[in-house]
Structures are given as structure tokens and as C-alpha cells.
Design a protein around this motif. Structure first.
Motif, PDB file in Angstrom:
ATOM      1  N   ALA A 165      54.248  47.923 -75.908  1.00 38.57           N
ATOM      2  CA  ALA A 165      54.870  47.823 -74.591  1.00 38.57           C
ATOM      3  C   ALA A 165      54.052  48.604 -73.571  1.00 38.57           C
ATOM      4  N   ILE A 214      55.981  46.484 -80.813  1.00 36.94           N
ATOM      5  CA  ILE A 214      56.934  45.375 -80.922  1.00 36.94           C
ATOM      6  C   ILE A 214      56.303  44.237 -81.714  1.00 36.94           C
ATOM      7  N   ILE A 255      57.345  40.228 -83.372  1.00 36.64           N
ATOM      8  CA  ILE A 255      58.325  39.150 -83.299  1.00 36.64           C
ATOM      9  C   ILE A 255      57.865  37.959 -84.137  1.00 36.64           C
ATOM     10  N   THR A 304      63.096  40.222 -84.174  1.00 43.05           N
ATOM     11  CA  THR A 304      62.233  41.218 -83.537  1.00 43.05           C
ATOM     12  C   THR A 304      62.308  42.576 -84.232  1.00 43.05           C
ATOM     13  N   TYR A 305      61.166  43.254 -84.248  1.00 42.41           N
ATOM     14  CA  TYR A 305      61.078  44.627 -84.771  1.00 42.41           C
ATOM     15  C   TYR A 305      60.501  45.522 -83.684  1.00 42.41           C
ATOM     16  N   VAL A 306      61.085  46.706 -83.516  1.00 50.06           N
ATOM     17  CA  VAL A 306      60.626  47.667 -82.501  1.00 50.06           C
ATOM     18  C   VAL A 306      60.523  49.048 -83.142  1.00 50.06           C
ATOM     19  N   VAL A 342      55.530  37.371 -77.162  1.00 45.79           N
ATOM     20  CA  VAL A 342      55.703  38.802 -77.396  1.00 45.79           C
ATOM     21  C   VAL A 342      55.842  39.559 -76.076  1.00 45.79           C
ATOM     22  N   ALA A 384      59.349  39.365 -75.348  1.00 50.53           N
ATOM     23  CA  ALA A 384      60.079  40.291 -76.217  1.00 50.53           C
ATOM     24  C   ALA A 384      59.998  41.715 -75.677  1.00 50.53           C
ATOM     25  N   VAL A 385      58.857  42.082 -75.091  1.00 50.93           N
ATOM     26  CA  VAL A 385      58.700  43.407 -74.488  1.00 50.93           C
ATOM     27  C   VAL A 385      59.691  43.583 -73.336  1.00 50.93           C
ATOM     28  N   ALA A 439      63.095  44.045 -74.604  1.00 53.65           N
ATOM     29  CA  ALA A 439      63.254  45.393 -75.165  1.00 53.65           C
ATOM     30  C   ALA A 439      63.539  46.402 -74.062  1.00 53.65           C
ATOM     31  N   LEU A 485      68.345  47.928 -81.848  1.00 51.47           N
ATOM     32  CA  LEU A 485      67.625  46.732 -82.297  1.00 51.47           C
ATOM     33  C   LEU A 485      68.544  45.836 -83.123  1.00 51.47           C
TER      34      LEU A 485
END
Length: 219
Positions: A16, A37, A39, A46-48, A125, A128-129, A132, A159
Motif C-alpha cells: 500500500a 496486500i 488478492i 484478500t490477505y493483509v 490489487v 484492493a489497496v 483496505a 480482514l
């Protein structure tokens, strides 16, 4: 144009742009930390994770944690042209650093960096950021964390809620799509985790040893 992503084919990864912070308990100093991040584009699962830097070892550890979180390995990992991942960027074929290649070989997948100056390659992605920022950063804006472990624990809670939210135009969540559609197409994890290796070119000295600078030892 809407793209149809094949289940289990790719995992997009990125850091990010905005950082999170942990607080030094003694001085009160705010220490900035990076946010990784990952995805899966078919299910958007998604994983963070927060980490201290974007260095090679941190990137590889975050990718390993993401694969463990997903419980399997896609065919390819799509990364940005980070210095920790790519030695030399190219419009046609990037030169990936040796440790990241070893990581991919250990997990039986390939690394496909996005093309230079082609933001559309990583649009998923990037989205996705931004999500997040809304679902994880914003709820934590007034919280104070004194360690990376505490920060990641709270990220994990938020999450889970994020992945369990129903899509606006679908009667399912990211978690449900992942479990029902994508998980079965991921390859199994290897029996042992990847161990990071350091490579150095060295000249054998007269006494028959080489000097390895990272740990300041002779071999």
C-alpha cells in the motif's frame, strides 16, 4: 473491459502507498510500517499484513504468509516491479532476483512482474489497496499499537470481517466464493516453509577460505 480470472491461476501482491504506524512505548515516537496486500482475483479473497519494510526478506516472508493464509499455491504470483523482487524491470521480460526465484521454485509457481508503465496490469490489487484503506485503515485510525504483533492481530480481525462482507451485486462474500470456487484449484503447500538464502560472489583467499560479509564469517 471486464476480465474473467481463472480460479487458482494468479495471486496479485503489492504494498500500500499509505503506511500504518506503531508507537514506541518509551518515547511515544510513531514508527511507520509497510502494509502488504495479496488478492486472489477470481474470488477477490484478500490477505493483509503489516511489516517493517519492503526489503527482499520481508516481501518473501509476506508472500509465504499469504500462501499459508490461502491454504494453497496459485500457478503464478503477479508482483509490481519492486526492487526487492526485480533486479531489472523490462517491458518484455523482467530480471527477477535470485531469492524470489528460489521462493517460487520451492512453492512450485512462477513470478510474473507487471509490465513497466502499465497500471492496468495491477488494477485489481490497486482496488484492493483502496478497499483496505476503507475497511482496515479507517476503523484503526484512533487506535494505538505498541508492537507489530498487536497491529497485525487487529488487522486480522478487520480482514476477517472484510472478507465476510457480501458483495453488492452478489449473494456471497469473498470467503464463500473462495471456499466454493477457488480453493480447490490451488496447489498444495510444500511440506516445509521456504528458508531465505543470501548469495554473494567471493574469491577464495590464500588460506583456503572465503569471507561471507552478511554474517562476517569465513567458510
Amino acid at each position: 473491459m471486464k476480465l474473467d480470472h481463472v480460479a487458482g491461476e494468479e495471486m496479485f501482491v503489492d504494498f500500500a502507498g499509505n503506511k500504518l504506524h506503531i508507537t514506541d512505548r518509551e518515547t511515544g515516537e510513531l514508527i511507520p510500517v509497510e502494509v502488504f496486500i495479496a488478492i486472489l482475483p477470481c474470488s477477490h479473497y484478500t490477505y493483509v499484513q503489516a511489516c517493517m519494510s519492503q526489503k527482499r526478506g520481508e516481501l518473501i516472508a509476506c508472500c509465504a504468509n499469504a500462501l499459508r493464509f490461502f491454504g494453497g499455491v496459485p500457478q503464478a504470483i503477479i508482483s509490481d516491479n519492486l526492487k526487492s523482487a526485480v533486479k531489472r524491470a523490462s517491458k518484455y521480460e523482467a530480471d527477477i532476483n535470485r531469492s524470489f526465484k528460489d521462493f517460487a521454485r520451492h512453492y512450485n509457481c512462477v513470478i510474473n512482474p507487471t509490465r513497466v508503465y502499465s497500471p492496468q496490469d495491477k488494477a485489481l490489487v490497486e482496488n484492493a489497496v483502496h478497499l483496505a484503506y476503507q475497511r482496515i485503515y479507517y476503523p484503526m485510525r484512533e487506535m494505538v499499537f505498541f508492537s507489530l504483533a498487536d497491529l497485525n492481530r487487529e488487522i486480522g480481525i478487520l480482514l476477517g470481517r472484510y472478507n465476510n462482507l457480501l458483495f453488492q451485486r452478489k449473494e456471497s462474500s469473498r470467503t464463500e466464493l473462495f471456499q466454493s470456487v477457488e480453493r480447490q484449484y490451488l496447489k498444495p503447500l510444500p511440506g516445509t516453509p521456504y528458508e531465505l538464502k543470501d548469495y554473494r560472489r567471493a574469491k577464495v583467499q590464500k588460506m583456503g577460505y572465503v569471507y561471507f560479509s552478511p554474517d562476517k564469517s569465513y567458510y
